[in-house]
Motif scaffolding. Structure first.
Motif, PDB file in Angstrom:
ATOM      1  N   MET A   1       0.810  -1.195   0.000  1.00 15.23           N
ATOM      2  CA  MET A   1       0.000   0.000   0.000  1.00 15.23           C
ATOM      3  C   MET A   1       0.845   1.247   0.000  1.00 15.23           C
ATOM      4  SD  MET A   1      -2.868   1.089   2.742  1.00 15.23           S
ATOM      5  CE  MET A   1      -3.353   2.775   2.898  1.00 15.23           C
ATOM      6  N   SER A   2       2.080   1.143   0.511  1.00 16.94           N
ATOM      7  CA  SER A   2       2.920   2.314   0.632  1.00 16.94           C
ATOM      8  C   SER A   2       3.276   2.898  -0.733  1.00 16.94           C
ATOM      9  CB  SER A   2       4.203   1.971   1.407  1.00 16.94           C
ATOM     10  OG  SER A   2       4.927   0.964   0.721  1.00 16.94           O
ATOM     11  N   ARG A   3       3.107   2.114  -1.815  1.00 15.00           N
ATOM     12  CA  ARG A   3       3.418   2.615  -3.145  1.00 15.00           C
ATOM     13  C   ARG A   3       2.217   3.269  -3.802  1.00 15.00           C
ATOM     14  NH1 ARG A   3       7.120  -2.301  -5.667  1.00 15.00           N
ATOM     15  NH2 ARG A   3       8.771  -2.217  -4.091  1.00 15.00           N
ATOM     16  N   GLU A   4       1.067   3.225  -3.184  1.00 10.54           N
ATOM     17  CA  GLU A   4      -0.133   3.824  -3.746  1.00 10.54           C
ATOM     18  C   GLU A   4      -0.292   5.254  -3.244  1.00 10.54           C
ATOM     19  OE1 GLU A   4      -3.702   1.288  -4.036  1.00 10.54           O
ATOM     20  OE2 GLU A   4      -2.549  -0.136  -2.836  1.00 10.54           O
ATOM     21  N   VAL A   5      -1.065   6.025  -4.001  1.00 16.33           N
ATOM     22  CA  VAL A   5      -1.324   7.405  -3.627  1.00 16.33           C
ATOM     23  C   VAL A   5      -2.336   7.445  -2.489  1.00 16.33           C
ATOM     24  CG1 VAL A   5      -2.204   9.623  -4.440  1.00 16.33           C
ATOM     25  CG2 VAL A   5      -0.834   8.187  -5.958  1.00 16.33           C
ATOM     26  N   CYS A   6      -2.020   8.185  -1.460  1.00 14.21           N
ATOM     27  CA  CYS A   6      -2.942   8.328  -0.329  1.00 14.21           C
ATOM     28  C   CYS A   6      -4.099   9.241  -0.726  1.00 14.21           C
ATOM     29  CB  CYS A   6      -2.196   8.904   0.870  1.00 14.21           C
ATOM     30  SG  CYS A   6      -3.261   9.238   2.289  1.00 14.21           S
ATOM     31  N   VAL A   7      -5.309   8.756  -0.568  1.00 11.82           N
ATOM     32  CA  VAL A   7      -6.491   9.569  -0.831  1.00 11.82           C
ATOM     33  C   VAL A   7      -6.819  10.419   0.387  1.00 11.82           C
ATOM     34  CG1 VAL A   7      -8.958   9.501  -1.346  1.00 11.82           C
ATOM     35  CG2 VAL A   7      -7.410   7.878  -2.456  1.00 11.82           C
ATOM     36  N   HIS A   8      -6.821   9.777   1.567  1.00 12.19           N
ATOM     37  CA  HIS A   8      -7.141  10.470   2.814  1.00 12.19           C
ATOM     38  C   HIS A   8      -6.581   9.710   3.998  1.00 12.19           C
ATOM     39  CE1 HIS A   8      -9.662  14.075   3.327  1.00 12.19           C
ATOM     40  NE2 HIS A   8      -9.896  13.908   2.036  1.00 12.19           N
ATOM     41  N   SER A   9      -6.388  10.420   5.084  1.00  7.64           N
ATOM     42  CA  SER A   9      -5.938   9.811   6.331  1.00  7.64           C
ATOM     43  C   SER A   9      -6.701  10.463   7.476  1.00  7.64           C
ATOM     44  CB  SER A   9      -4.430  10.010   6.501  1.00  7.64           C
ATOM     45  OG  SER A   9      -3.968   9.346   7.654  1.00  7.64           O
ATOM     46  N   TRP A  10      -7.242   9.632   8.389  1.00  5.12           N
ATOM     47  CA  TRP A  10      -8.067  10.151   9.477  1.00  5.12           C
ATOM     48  C   TRP A  10      -7.573   9.645  10.834  1.00  5.12           C
ATOM     49  CZ3 TRP A  10     -10.204   7.506   5.256  1.00  5.12           C
ATOM     50  CH2 TRP A  10     -10.900   8.287   4.327  1.00  5.12           C
ATOM     51  N   PRO A  11      -7.478  10.511  11.847  1.00  5.54           N
ATOM     52  CA  PRO A  11      -7.225  10.035  13.217  1.00  5.54           C
ATOM     53  C   PRO A  11      -8.424   9.230  13.706  1.00  5.54           C
ATOM     54  CG  PRO A  11      -6.830  12.408  13.004  1.00  5.54           C
ATOM     55  CD  PRO A  11      -7.533  11.980  11.754  1.00  5.54           C
ATOM     56  N   CYS A  12      -8.168   8.089  14.333  1.00  5.18           N
ATOM     57  CA  CYS A  12      -9.250   7.260  14.851  1.00  5.18           C
ATOM     58  C   CYS A  12      -8.670   6.248  15.831  1.00  5.18           C
ATOM     59  CB  CYS A  12      -9.988   6.548  13.720  1.00  5.18           C
ATOM     60  SG  CYS A  12      -9.021   5.247  12.920  1.00  5.18           S
ATOM     61  N   SER A  13      -9.521   5.337  16.313  1.00  2.39           N
ATOM     62  CA  SER A  13      -9.097   4.242  17.192  1.00  2.39           C
ATOM     63  C   SER A  13      -9.548   2.921  16.582  1.00  2.39           C
ATOM     64  CB  SER A  13      -9.697   4.404  18.587  1.00  2.39           C
ATOM     65  OG  SER A  13      -9.199   5.570  19.210  1.00  2.39           O
ATOM     66  N   TYR A  14      -8.704   1.884  16.753  1.00  2.00           N
ATOM     67  CA  TYR A  14      -9.003   0.553  16.221  1.00  2.00           C
ATOM     68  C   TYR A  14      -9.141  -0.423  17.390  1.00  2.00           C
ATOM     69  CZ  TYR A  14      -8.365  -3.916  13.826  1.00  2.00           C
ATOM     70  OH  TYR A  14      -8.521  -5.202  13.363  1.00  2.00           O
ATOM     71  N   TYR A  15     -10.185  -1.264  17.328  1.00  2.00           N
ATOM     72  CA  TYR A  15     -10.422  -2.229  18.403  1.00  2.00           C
ATOM     73  C   TYR A  15      -9.586  -3.479  18.165  1.00  2.00           C
ATOM     74  CZ  TYR A  15     -12.819  -4.998  21.926  1.00  2.00           C
ATOM     75  OH  TYR A  15     -13.096  -5.760  23.035  1.00  2.00           O
ATOM     76  N   LEU A  16      -8.608  -3.693  19.057  1.00  2.00           N
ATOM     77  CA  LEU A  16      -7.723  -4.854  18.970  1.00  2.00           C
ATOM     78  C   LEU A  16      -8.381  -6.016  19.697  1.00  2.00           C
ATOM     79  CD1 LEU A  16      -4.970  -5.388  17.671  1.00  2.00           C
ATOM     80  CD2 LEU A  16      -3.913  -4.902  19.888  1.00  2.00           C
ATOM     81  N   GLU A  17      -8.966  -6.922  18.935  1.00  2.00           N
ATOM     82  CA  GLU A  17      -9.764  -8.013  19.497  1.00  2.00           C
ATOM     83  C   GLU A  17      -8.982  -8.912  20.459  1.00  2.00           C
ATOM     84  OE1 GLU A  17     -13.084 -10.171  20.325  1.00  2.00           O
ATOM     85  OE2 GLU A  17     -13.032  -8.414  19.016  1.00  2.00           O
ATOM     86  N   PRO A  18      -7.753  -9.361  20.147  1.00  2.00           N
ATOM     87  CA  PRO A  18      -7.042 -10.267  21.078  1.00  2.00           C
ATOM     88  C   PRO A  18      -6.796  -9.648  22.446  1.00  2.00           C
ATOM     89  CG  PRO A  18      -6.004 -10.287  18.920  1.00  2.00           C
ATOM     90  CD  PRO A  18      -6.982  -9.171  18.909  1.00  2.00           C
TER      91      PRO A  18
END
Length: 337
Positions: A1-18
């Motif tokens: 993904m690092s080679r693709e053009v970034c469309v948008h980036s948003w601050p957020c939180s991700y739920y780490l299930e383990p």
């Protein structure tokens, strides 16, 4: 993904299930994938292609508020919350790119031969040339109309000069009646020759693309479309109702932030400018046409490179634009409120 053009980036939180906990970070979107990186270490906790997504929903429960859930084909569910500037803005943009990817006929990962690549390039070039020819043809009609208008102005100036000569001449001047009749004939002839140009520059649609639309810096976004006409631009909502029409001469600047995001502005003195920001998975098809029609008004920012010339830096490090949240929406997007 690092080679693709970034469309948008948003601050957020991700739920780490383990670990049964929320991790703060950034959610980054490209035209083909989603990725979440942590703020603390910059580690990529989640990265998956949009083609593997089978469902995107806005959800909430007794312990999760204002969240977006993404379900993959293997029934792995991802939870994103505390989205800024707002859950609705983030959801609308992600859903747009996901749907456009599903509707695209050329996303299957099949091996492509050199011959097919060359054929595709030729077809794309032909399409661009046809669109450019259409625009240039209309501009030629406009130049013809301008030429006829200048001829009419010259004729009118000649009429005015003759009328002034008539007024300045004494009543006994023997050529006064002749001078009076000649302008009338010239004017009538000029009128018949310039009656048709108005029927000529009738607008035609060059291209129409689906888009996510925001006016000004508002965090309220909506789905709609951008229509490029030979005489200007039109922005419609998802019900095809006209939101705004920019005449060609009214547009002051068009800024290309990324290959997928542009802003259009009309400046005013003494009142607020009219500005729209548009994001679209099909924007790379529209930008070359805009460059032909508005070359002197186009501004290409550092992030507005073509997808093929994108840099290999992390999308989170690129200047991805985030709409500023309204206080109510920012408050709504936090868990526990």
């Amino acid at each position: 993904m690092s080679r693709e053009v970034c469309v948008h980036s948003w601050p957020c939180s991700y739920y780490l299930e383990p670990e049964k906990r929320w991790v703060p970070g950034k959610l980054s979107l490209t035209s083909h994938s989603l990725r979440f990186t942590t703020d603390k270490t910059g580690e990529a906790l989640v990265s998956f292609p949009l083609s593997s997504v089978i469902e995107i929903k806005k959800e909430a429960s007794h312990f999760v508020f204002s969240s977006i859930t993404v379900l993959e084909k293997d029934h792995l569910k991802h939870w994103f919350s505390s989205l800024q500037p707002s859950r609705n803005a983030v959801f609308t943009i992600i859903e747009h790119f996901w749907r456009e990817l599903l509707l695209s006929p050329s996303e299957a990962p099949l091996p492509v031969t050199k011959g097919k690549q060359l054929t595709g390039l030729m077809a794309c070039s032909q399409k661009r040339l046809e669109e450019t020819a259409r625009v240039l043809h209309h501009q030629g009609e406009q130049l013809d109309s301008i030429t006829k208008g200048l001829d009419k102005m010259e004729s009118d100036l000649d009429v005015a000069d003759r009328l002034l000569t008539e007024l300045e001449s004494p009543s006994w001047w023997p050529f006064s009646s002749k001078l009076w009749k000649m302008p009338a004939e010239t004017k009538s002839n000029g009128g018949t020759s310039t009656a048709s140009p108005k029927a000529l520059g009738k607008e035609g649609v060059v291209v129409r693309i689906p888009a996510v639309i925001a006016q000004g810096t508002a965090s309220h976004v909506k789905a709609g479309s951008l229509t490029i006409l030979v005489s200007g631009l039109e922005i419609h909502d998802s019900s095809s109702l006209l939101m705004h029409r920019f005449e060609r001469e009214d547009i002051d600047d068009i800024t290309v932030h990324t290959p997928y995001e542009i802003s259009i502005r009309q400046r005013f003195i003494g009142k607020p400018d009219i500005a729209y920001r548009l994001i679209s998975a099909k924007m790379p098809e529209a930008v070359p046409i805009l460059e032909v029609q508005f070359s002197k008004k186009m501004e290409l920012l550092e992030g507005g490179l073509t997808p093929g010339s994108a840099s290999t830096s992390s999308p989170a490090e690129k200047g991805c634009y985030v709409w500023q949240a309204d206080p109510e929406e920012a408050e709504e997007s936090r868990p526990g409120h």
